[in-house]
Design a protein around this motif. Structure first.
Motif, PDB file in Angstrom:
ATOM      1  N   ILE A   2       0.837  -1.202   0.000  1.00 32.27           N
ATOM      2  CA  ILE A   2       0.000   0.000   0.000  1.00 32.27           C
ATOM      3  C   ILE A   2       0.869   1.249   0.000  1.00 32.27           C
ATOM      4  O   ILE A   2       0.607   2.220  -0.728  1.00 32.27           O
ATOM      5  N   ALA A   3       1.929   1.233   0.801  1.00 36.08           N
ATOM      6  CA  ALA A   3       2.826   2.393   0.854  1.00 36.08           C
ATOM      7  C   ALA A   3       3.492   2.643  -0.489  1.00 36.08           C
ATOM      8  O   ALA A   3       3.578   3.786  -0.960  1.00 36.08           O
ATOM      9  N   VAL A   4       3.966   1.575  -1.135  1.00 41.84           N
ATOM     10  CA  VAL A   4       4.609   1.708  -2.444  1.00 41.84           C
ATOM     11  C   VAL A   4       3.627   2.273  -3.472  1.00 41.84           C
ATOM     12  O   VAL A   4       3.958   3.160  -4.266  1.00 41.84           O
ATOM     13  N   SER A   5       2.395   1.752  -3.444  1.00 40.02           N
ATOM     14  CA  SER A   5       1.398   2.224  -4.415  1.00 40.02           C
ATOM     15  C   SER A   5       1.040   3.680  -4.185  1.00 40.02           C
ATOM     16  O   SER A   5       0.845   4.443  -5.143  1.00 40.02           O
ATOM     17  N   ALA A   6       0.956   4.090  -2.906  1.00 41.76           N
ATOM     18  CA  ALA A   6       0.609   5.482  -2.603  1.00 41.76           C
ATOM     19  C   ALA A   6       1.683   6.438  -3.095  1.00 41.76           C
ATOM     20  O   ALA A   6       1.381   7.494  -3.666  1.00 41.76           O
ATOM     21  N   VAL A   7       2.955   6.073  -2.899  1.00 37.43           N
ATOM     22  CA  VAL A   7       4.051   6.910  -3.385  1.00 37.43           C
ATOM     23  C   VAL A   7       4.013   6.981  -4.916  1.00 37.43           C
ATOM     24  O   VAL A   7       4.162   8.055  -5.514  1.00 37.43           O
ATOM     25  N   GLY A   8       3.789   5.838  -5.558  1.00 39.22           N
ATOM     26  CA  GLY A   8       3.715   5.822  -7.013  1.00 39.22           C
ATOM     27  C   GLY A   8       2.579   6.661  -7.549  1.00 39.22           C
ATOM     28  O   GLY A   8       2.742   7.418  -8.526  1.00 39.22           O
ATOM     29  N   LEU A   9       1.411   6.569  -6.896  1.00 34.87           N
ATOM     30  CA  LEU A   9       0.267   7.361  -7.334  1.00 34.87           C
ATOM     31  C   LEU A   9       0.527   8.847  -7.123  1.00 34.87           C
ATOM     32  O   LEU A   9       0.195   9.679  -7.982  1.00 34.87           O
ATOM     33  N   GLY A  10       1.132   9.179  -5.986  1.00 40.03           N
ATOM     34  CA  GLY A  10       1.431  10.584  -5.711  1.00 40.03           C
ATOM     35  C   GLY A  10       2.372  11.178  -6.739  1.00 40.03           C
ATOM     36  O   GLY A  10       2.149  12.278  -7.254  1.00 40.03           O
ATOM     37  N   LEU A  11       3.429  10.452  -7.067  1.00 42.03           N
ATOM     38  CA  LEU A  11       4.393  10.948  -8.045  1.00 42.03           C
ATOM     39  C   LEU A  11       3.795  11.039  -9.453  1.00 42.03           C
ATOM     40  O   LEU A  11       4.145  11.932 -10.227  1.00 42.03           O
ATOM     41  N   SER A  66      -4.359  15.723  -5.534  1.00 40.06           N
ATOM     42  CA  SER A  66      -4.380  14.267  -5.523  1.00 40.06           C
ATOM     43  C   SER A  66      -3.065  13.704  -5.015  1.00 40.06           C
ATOM     44  O   SER A  66      -3.042  12.724  -4.254  1.00 40.06           O
ATOM     45  N   ALA A  67      -1.946  14.292  -5.404  1.00 37.89           N
ATOM     46  CA  ALA A  67      -0.637  13.819  -4.973  1.00 37.89           C
ATOM     47  C   ALA A  67      -0.488  13.875  -3.456  1.00 37.89           C
ATOM     48  O   ALA A  67       0.016  12.937  -2.826  1.00 37.89           O
ATOM     49  N   VAL A  68      -0.948  14.960  -2.854  1.00 33.58           N
ATOM     50  CA  VAL A  68      -0.841  15.127  -1.401  1.00 33.58           C
ATOM     51  C   VAL A  68      -1.636  14.041  -0.670  1.00 33.58           C
ATOM     52  O   VAL A  68      -1.144  13.418   0.284  1.00 33.58           O
ATOM     53  N   PHE A  69      -2.842  13.786  -1.112  1.00 39.52           N
ATOM     54  CA  PHE A  69      -3.676  12.794  -0.442  1.00 39.52           C
ATOM     55  C   PHE A  69      -3.152  11.370  -0.641  1.00 39.52           C
ATOM     56  O   PHE A  69      -3.256  10.535   0.255  1.00 39.52           O
ATOM     57  N   ALA A  70      -2.587  11.096  -1.787  1.00 37.82           N
ATOM     58  CA  ALA A  70      -2.027   9.765  -2.024  1.00 37.82           C
ATOM     59  C   ALA A  70      -0.867   9.492  -1.080  1.00 37.82           C
ATOM     60  O   ALA A  70      -0.770   8.404  -0.482  1.00 37.82           O
ATOM     61  N   LEU A  71       0.013  10.448  -0.922  1.00 34.82           N
ATOM     62  CA  LEU A  71       1.157  10.272  -0.038  1.00 34.82           C
ATOM     63  C   LEU A  71       0.716  10.143   1.425  1.00 34.82           C
ATOM     64  O   LEU A  71       1.285   9.346   2.183  1.00 34.82           O
ATOM     65  N   ALA A  72      -0.289  10.902   1.813  1.00 28.07           N
ATOM     66  CA  ALA A  72      -0.814  10.792   3.180  1.00 28.07           C
ATOM     67  C   ALA A  72      -1.414   9.417   3.425  1.00 28.07           C
ATOM     68  O   ALA A  72      -1.266   8.834   4.514  1.00 28.07           O
ATOM     69  N   ALA A  73      -2.073   8.849   2.416  1.00 32.54           N
ATOM     70  CA  ALA A  73      -2.664   7.513   2.545  1.00 32.54           C
ATOM     71  C   ALA A  73      -1.589   6.461   2.812  1.00 32.54           C
ATOM     72  O   ALA A  73      -1.764   5.558   3.638  1.00 32.54           O
ATOM     73  N   GLY A  74      -0.468   6.565   2.115  1.00 39.13           N
ATOM     74  CA  GLY A  74       0.619   5.628   2.336  1.00 39.13           C
ATOM     75  C   GLY A  74       1.196   5.732   3.730  1.00 39.13           C
ATOM     76  O   GLY A  74       1.491   4.713   4.372  1.00 39.13           O
ATOM     77  N   ALA A  75       1.351   6.952   4.232  1.00 35.81           N
ATOM     78  CA  ALA A  75       1.893   7.153   5.582  1.00 35.81           C
ATOM     79  C   ALA A  75       0.974   6.546   6.645  1.00 35.81           C
ATOM     80  O   ALA A  75       1.434   5.914   7.607  1.00 35.81           O
ATOM     81  N   LEU A  76      -0.333   6.704   6.473  1.00 36.12           N
ATOM     82  CA  LEU A  76      -1.293   6.152   7.435  1.00 36.12           C
ATOM     83  C   LEU A  76      -1.266   4.628   7.414  1.00 36.12           C
ATOM     84  O   LEU A  76      -1.341   3.978   8.456  1.00 36.12           O
ATOM     85  N   ALA A  77      -1.157   4.037   6.224  1.00 39.95           N
ATOM     86  CA  ALA A  77      -1.130   2.575   6.108  1.00 39.95           C
ATOM     87  C   ALA A  77       0.056   1.979   6.846  1.00 39.95           C
ATOM     88  O   ALA A  77      -0.040   0.913   7.471  1.00 39.95           O
ATOM     89  N   MET A  78       1.189   2.658   6.818  1.00 40.32           N
ATOM     90  CA  MET A  78       2.386   2.143   7.473  1.00 40.32           C
ATOM     91  C   MET A  78       2.267   2.144   8.988  1.00 40.32           C
ATOM     92  O   MET A  78       3.053   1.492   9.683  1.00 40.32           O
ATOM     93  N   CYS A  79       1.284   2.861   9.531  1.00 45.11           N
ATOM     94  CA  CYS A  79       1.076   2.907  10.978  1.00 45.11           C
ATOM     95  C   CYS A  79       0.197   1.773  11.500  1.00 45.11           C
ATOM     96  O   CYS A  79       0.023   1.623  12.714  1.00 45.11           O
ATOM     97  N   ILE A  80      -0.398   0.966  10.625  1.00 45.69           N
ATOM     98  CA  ILE A  80      -1.214  -0.162  11.052  1.00 45.69           C
ATOM     99  C   ILE A  80      -0.317  -1.228  11.672  1.00 45.69           C
ATOM    100  O   ILE A  80       0.629  -1.695  11.047  1.00 45.69           O
ATOM    101  N   ARG A  81      -0.611  -1.619  12.901  1.00 44.38           N
ATOM    102  CA  ARG A  81       0.286  -2.505  13.652  1.00 44.38           C
ATOM    103  C   ARG A  81      -0.004  -3.975  13.428  1.00 44.38           C
ATOM    104  O   ARG A  81       0.919  -4.806  13.491  1.00 44.38           O
ATOM    105  N   SER A  82      -1.250  -4.343  13.184  1.00 47.38           N
ATOM    106  CA  SER A  82      -1.629  -5.751  13.159  1.00 47.38           C
ATOM    107  C   SER A  82      -1.301  -6.431  11.845  1.00 47.38           C
ATOM    108  O   SER A  82      -1.467  -7.650  11.709  1.00 47.38           O
ATOM    109  N   ILE A  83      -0.862  -5.661  10.842  1.00 51.25           N
ATOM    110  CA  ILE A  83      -0.544  -6.207   9.523  1.00 51.25           C
ATOM    111  C   ILE A  83       0.861  -5.780   9.140  1.00 51.25           C
ATOM    112  O   ILE A  83       1.237  -4.621   9.331  1.00 51.25           O
ATOM    113  N   ARG A  84       1.622  -6.707   8.601  1.00 55.49           N
ATOM    114  CA  ARG A  84       2.982  -6.385   8.168  1.00 55.49           C
ATOM    115  C   ARG A  84       2.957  -5.684   6.819  1.00 55.49           C
ATOM    116  O   ARG A  84       2.133  -5.998   5.971  1.00 55.49           O
TER     117      ARG A  84
END
Length: 432
Positions: free
Chosen positions: A321-330, A414-432
């Motif tokens: 999810i983080a990789v996709s968010a960065v890619g979408l943002g760029l 759109s770029a700003v929101f995509a990058l924020a989505a990736g940052a939030l996903a990385m904070c999920i603890r129960s999933i690697r």
């Protein structure tokens, strides 16, 4: 490997955890289930995107050429409100449905047929008020359907196969866009709406007949119904938000879909006014939009299945999810730097690959943060509201951005929101 879907993952025979349901045996193999649920999911997204990206903007441009941006924003806002109500309703009501055809199947059939009738009616509408009314009701029935069919993943797919299942079911989105926009851009308005309606009805009937859901008549639930006030009932309905990872998954999904819908909802007008109709092949905006969608979805499909398999193999879903968010943002920077036909083609390919990476694991991630087995349909549908909220907000934001700053600002937003989505996903603890 035997991929017959297991009855239970609890090692204690006959044990029913408190507040949970004991599902009936599901003899359908995963391959058969996915074979039938994929076309139904594809048909649903073909309807949404064929209408939203091609048919509706063209219809609005004909009916209100001087105020098309504002009218489209109003219509999509009304539809988004309906979808926000319908998605959790579809999940919650189907959770509690008891029939020999299962919990989800009866609702799928009823809502598919209702949506079909409304879709055909929408194609025959010639006034803005009637168009708004029919579209709002259609978006309610279609999203109710979406809330019920989304529960198929947590209902009937074992945890260790959810990456692959998520990728296959997730492919219904790009395939739906691909089929929907290419089909309706090449036929008349009436036939565009009518074919979308018929495809949804046929694929739904094939699904419920070909991958029959076990009876829910004997479904056992330990948690007993209580008399509650309105506030207490609302607290119970939304109690999944007490769980940190559920909230983070919801917020991350909201951010990514906000990034997506802000641009995709106005792609027709962006091509028409930002790139310029005279700069696209043949000067046909509808065909140009369908071509961009085809490029995007080709890249999406190319990476989605591989990423789903790889995510299961590595057990690193939120990383994808983080990789996709960065890619979408760029990718959003490309149309800002070059708002040409070539620039849009490159943008479509890069953003499509990023979205394919995301959708390969999206459903699996959502299914793994659900806190309550008994209410999986409801909670899964609530996570899907993170799709409906951006549809509600993005037209208002996009309309304001276009009016004040121009189309380029849509892509930066759109770029700003995509990058924020990736940052939030990385904070999920129960999933690697």
């Amino acid at each position: 490997m035997d991929d017959t879907i297991p009855v239970s993952t609890d090692p204690r025979p006959g044990h029913v955890p408190s507040g949970h349901v004991s599902p009936a045996p599901d003899p359908i193999r995963l391959s058969r289930l996915l074979t039938f649920v994929f076309p139904a999911t594809t048909a649903l997204y073909a309807l949404f995107n064929g209408i939203g990206m091609i048919l509706l903007p063209a219809q609005v441009a004909q009916l209100a050429p001087d105020s098309k941006v504002g009218v489209l924003a109003l219509l999509t806002t009304l539809a988004a409100v309906a979808s926000m109500i319908a998605l959790p309703a579809g999940g919650a009501l189907s959770d509690r449905t008891r029939s020999r055809f299962g919990r989800r199947a009866p609702w799928l059939v009823v809502m598919a047929l209702a949506s079909g009738v409304l879709t055909i009616a929408m194609g025959m509408t010639t006034g803005l008020v009637a168009l708004a009314l029919v579209m709002t009701v259609l978006w309610f029935t279609a999203n109710f359907y979406g809330g019920a069919i989304a529960a198929i993943l947590p209902d009937r797919v074992p945890v260790h196969r959810r990456g692959v299942a998520s990728a296959v079911i997730g492919l219904g989105t790009p395939m739906g866009v691909l089929v929907g926009v290419n089909l309706v851009s090449r036929v008349s308005q009436f036939w565009g709406y009518t074919i979308l309606a018929l495809v949804l009805a046929v694929t739904t009937l094939a699904f419920v007949a070909g991958a029959r859901e076990p009876s829910s008549l004997d479904l056992v639930t330990v948690e007993q119904a209580e008399r509650r006030g309105a506030m207490a009932a609302a607290g119970v309905f939304f109690r999944a938000f007490r769980h940190r990872d559920f909230v983070l998954a919801f917020a991350s999904r909201f951010g990514l879909f906000m990034a997506y819908f802000t641009v995709s909802g106005y792609m027709f007008y962006a091509v028409q006014d930002y790139v310029g109709a005279h700069n696209v092949p043949g000067g046909d905006v509808a065909v140009a939009v369908s071509t961009l969608a085809t490029v995007s979805l080709g890249a999406w499909i190319a990476v989605a299945t591989l990423c789903g398999w790889l995510a299961d193999k590595l057990d690193r879903r939120k990383l994808f999810i983080a990789v996709s968010a960065v890619g979408l943002g760029l990718s959003q920077i490309i149309p800002v730097v070059s708002h040409t036909w070539t620039g849009m083609l490159v943008y479509s390919a890069v953003s499509g690959a990023a979205l394919g990476t995301y959708f390969a694991v999206d459903l699996a991630v959502m299914s793994l943060v659900l806190p309550d087995k008994e209410s999986e349909g409801r909670d899964f549908a609530i996570l899907n509201v993170a799709t409906g909220l951006p549809q509600l907000v993005s037209p208002l934001v996009a309309g304001a951005l276009i009016s004040s700053l121009g189309y380029g600002s849509l892509f930066l937003f759109s770029a700003v929101f995509a990058l924020a989505a990736g940052a939030l996903a990385m904070c999920i603890r129960s999933i690697r």
